[in-house]
Design an enzyme around this catalytic site. Sequence first.
Site, PDB file in Angstrom:
ATOM      1  N   LYS A 157      32.933  78.823  -7.936  1.00 34.05           N
ATOM      2  CA  LYS A 157      31.814  77.953  -7.604  1.00 34.05           C
ATOM      3  C   LYS A 157      30.769  78.743  -6.838  1.00 34.05           C
ATOM      4  O   LYS A 157      31.148  79.433  -5.894  1.00 34.05           O
ATOM      5  CB  LYS A 157      32.357  76.818  -6.752  1.00 34.05           C
ATOM      6  CG  LYS A 157      31.340  75.854  -6.241  1.00 34.05           C
ATOM      7  CD  LYS A 157      32.004  74.880  -5.332  1.00 34.05           C
ATOM      8  CE  LYS A 157      30.901  74.088  -4.684  1.00 34.05           C
ATOM      9  NZ  LYS A 157      31.319  73.442  -3.506  1.00 34.05           N
ATOM     10  N   LYS A 185      34.614  80.553  -3.618  1.00 37.91           N
ATOM     11  CA  LYS A 185      33.493  79.672  -3.327  1.00 37.91           C
ATOM     12  C   LYS A 185      32.502  80.469  -2.498  1.00 37.91           C
ATOM     13  O   LYS A 185      32.818  80.936  -1.396  1.00 37.91           O
ATOM     14  CB  LYS A 185      33.971  78.451  -2.563  1.00 37.91           C
ATOM     15  CG  LYS A 185      32.823  77.540  -2.151  1.00 37.91           C
ATOM     16  CD  LYS A 185      33.329  76.245  -1.573  1.00 37.91           C
ATOM     17  CE  LYS A 185      32.161  75.396  -1.075  1.00 37.91           C
ATOM     18  NZ  LYS A 185      32.599  74.141  -0.498  1.00 37.91           N
TER      19      LYS A 185
HETATM   20  C1  PBG Z   1      32.367  70.741   0.601  1.00 40.80           C
HETATM   21  C2  PBG Z   1      31.733  70.983  -0.719  1.00 40.80           C
HETATM   22  C3  PBG Z   1      30.428  71.391  -1.030  1.00 40.80           C
HETATM   23  C4  PBG Z   1      30.313  71.359  -2.420  1.00 40.80           C
HETATM   24  C5  PBG Z   1      31.547  70.976  -2.913  1.00 40.80           C
HETATM   25  N1  PBG Z   1      32.413  70.764  -1.864  1.00 40.80           N
HETATM   26  C6  PBG Z   1      29.293  71.698  -0.143  1.00 40.80           C
HETATM   27  C7  PBG Z   1      29.289  72.922   0.667  1.00 40.80           C
HETATM   28  O1  PBG Z   1      30.221  73.725   0.684  1.00 40.80           O
HETATM   29  O2  PBG Z   1      28.314  73.044   1.403  1.00 40.80           O
HETATM   30  C8  PBG Z   1      29.074  71.665  -3.232  1.00 40.80           C
HETATM   31  C9  PBG Z   1      28.994  70.969  -4.559  1.00 40.80           C
HETATM   32  C10 PBG Z   1      27.646  70.971  -5.191  1.00 40.80           C
HETATM   33  O3  PBG Z   1      26.679  71.610  -4.714  1.00 40.80           O
HETATM   34  O4  PBG Z   1      27.509  70.302  -6.220  1.00 40.80           O
HETATM   35  N2  PBG Z   1      32.659  71.846   1.347  1.00 40.80           N
END
Ligand code: PBG
Length: 325
Positions: A248, A195
């Site tokens: 992601k 991520k």
């Molecule tokens: C929580 C989380 C996030 C997303 C998914 N889980 C936000 C982040 O890390 O700031 C992003 C999902 C999206 O942008 O559609 N940590």
Amino acid sequence: MPFPRTRLRRLRRTGALRGLVRETRVAPADLVLPLFVHAAEGREPIAAMPGVERLSISAAVEEAGAAATLGIPAVLLFGIPAAKDEEGSGAWDDEGIVQLATRAIRAAHPGLLVATDLCLCEYTDHGHCGRLRDDGTVDNDATLDALARAALSQAAAGADLVAPSDMMDGRVGAIRAALDGDGLEDVPIMAYSAKFASAFYGPFREAAGSAPAFGDRRGYQMDPANGEEAVREALLDVEEGADLLMVKPALPCLDVIRRVKDSTRMPLAAYNVSGEYAMVKAAVAAGHVDERAIVLETLTAIRRAGADIVITYHAKDAAAWLSEA
Ligand code: PBG
């Protein structure tokens, strides 16, 4: 055998021939629909994400039912609690928003899978994904307990999959141990393994009210420049007991999806995130692109890169288009 004996165009001549040799397909069964559930009544639009709303529990049950009817096998739940605190205690409240929504959706739609995003940022008043030290940095090891508690609470509420998205080191192992210790050894972990600290999450943070109050997430989420490290993250999650992996965001990381797939052979999800969705919707609204064509091409590209599962806000539209095709 080069041209003229070899003519690749021969197999492109008709739709039937193209279909016969098509390498990648997208089906509703490959898609996961994210849902934002808030501790309030009704539906509330999200400005940057036309077509996506914050949902009350009963509205989330309706949306989940609509997804199931379209052949979408799973929803991924995000909770927006009524109140936040420094610890993010709403994340492990057995009567918390995600726990209540999980129970309600499971009861109404027994065949549908409910996955729960497992993180603290939606529940902390500072918006970071873990426990803070006095200097404002996130304390990795102190966060693991909180995540394990939240995982237990979500699994006890009936989550079919828990999906840690916090990027703490060691969290998959800690969550696995906690679940196993509580007789929940059959609950799979879908780890947000790679991520990245991405600008593409902007609209999500507006939707979930989870933007960090100070600083950013680069101290725990990955540097978008790093592909080798993404593979290391994935391999560590496998060792710690992850059942499915995730990359992601999706479109800026097609190469990472391929590398993680090739180096792990694990079931792999890719998250086509809020910013990717918002860009498509803005271009569609401006009349610059054809929505159906661009969405189906995007989902196909993510699958071709190596994702088995695509988590996308386009899931309902795409599933409807795919079933008419
Ligand atoms: C929580 C989380 C996030 C997303 C998914 N889980 C936000 C982040 O890390 O700031 C992003 C999902 C999206 O942008 O559609 N940590």
